[in-house]
Design an enzyme around this catalytic site. Sequence first.
Site, PDB file in Angstrom:
ATOM      1  N   ARG A 241      -1.868   1.872   8.478  1.00  8.66           N
ATOM      2  CA  ARG A 241      -1.549   2.529   7.212  1.00  8.66           C
ATOM      3  C   ARG A 241      -0.276   3.358   7.414  1.00  8.66           C
ATOM      4  NH1 ARG A 241      -4.515  -0.735   5.481  1.00  8.66           N
ATOM      5  NH2 ARG A 241      -6.354  -0.464   4.122  1.00  8.66           N
TER       6      ARG A 241
ATOM      7  N   HIS B  60       3.352  -5.633   3.659  1.00 13.24           N
ATOM      8  CA  HIS B  60       1.889  -5.507   3.751  1.00 13.24           C
ATOM      9  C   HIS B  60       1.218  -6.887   3.734  1.00 13.24           C
ATOM     10  CE1 HIS B  60      -1.494  -2.387   3.049  1.00 13.24           C
ATOM     11  NE2 HIS B  60      -1.959  -3.412   3.730  1.00 13.24           N
TER      12      HIS B  60
END
Length: 295
Positions: A210, A258
């Site tokens: 993250r 991502h």
Amino acid sequence: MGAIRALRPDLDITADIDGTDPARIDMMLYEPSGPVQDLTPYARIPAIQSLWAGVETLLENPTLPKSPNLLRMVEPGLTEGMTDYCVGHIMRIHLGMDGQRAQQSRKEWTNAPPPLSRDRRVAVLGLGALGVDLAQKLATLRFNVLGWSRSEKTIPGVKTFHGDQGLAGIIAQADIVVILVPLTALTTGLFDAQRLDALPDGAHIINVARGPIIDDEALLAALDSGKIASATLDVFNEEPLPHSHPYWDHPSVTITPHIASATRIPTAAKVIVEQIELYEAGKPFINVVERSRGY
């Protein structure tokens, strides 16, 4: 839903949240950007199954009831995809492929072979299902693999560390660091200026966990000074990454949007059905989130 129905056509599966009595629901399949944001009506359901590996968005939902079991998504497709991505980028870094492409553009013939994999120390931070699979695959490729987790773990072929002291020990010797820890209060800002400075000179960072785990300003400063040789980033504090962000144009940063891994429908459906069948048999769910830890 079609993949689940194919495995268990007898199940009553619906996406009609507004037309379904919460008292009739045994399991909710939850996706953070999905139609259900207010979880208050579902205080008495047995389980909420996340469709993502990370559960921080679910845990941060202020309407999340205390009673349902929260289930992490751990499924083979997601694990294999993450390992494929990380091994590919580790090999790119290990073999110096970016530098070779740059030499080609300058028509330079520099005959300098890379080190052997056994002489490259790769640290995997986070030894959940994803981290363990990656560490094991890297070991089969003869890398000198180091692994870290909050609690003590043993993995054949991997030198493991744990706790705060172990984190300091692994950071001090890692040539390549792969960040795979969950985002929690303890890992937010984990890689600040101090920890980046503790890495060996010329270390490389891969973040597939993250964005908030890394202090962006500290990383940019470490890259500019040459302390950190490169950063491969798949996750960011803000997504999509704003066009104005300095990562886009930094010569030592590789950006991917991502995509390191994703939940795969066919394999995830099997995991969901397995959870349902455990519930039907009166057995405990697997991959249950410990709320106090954040994962």
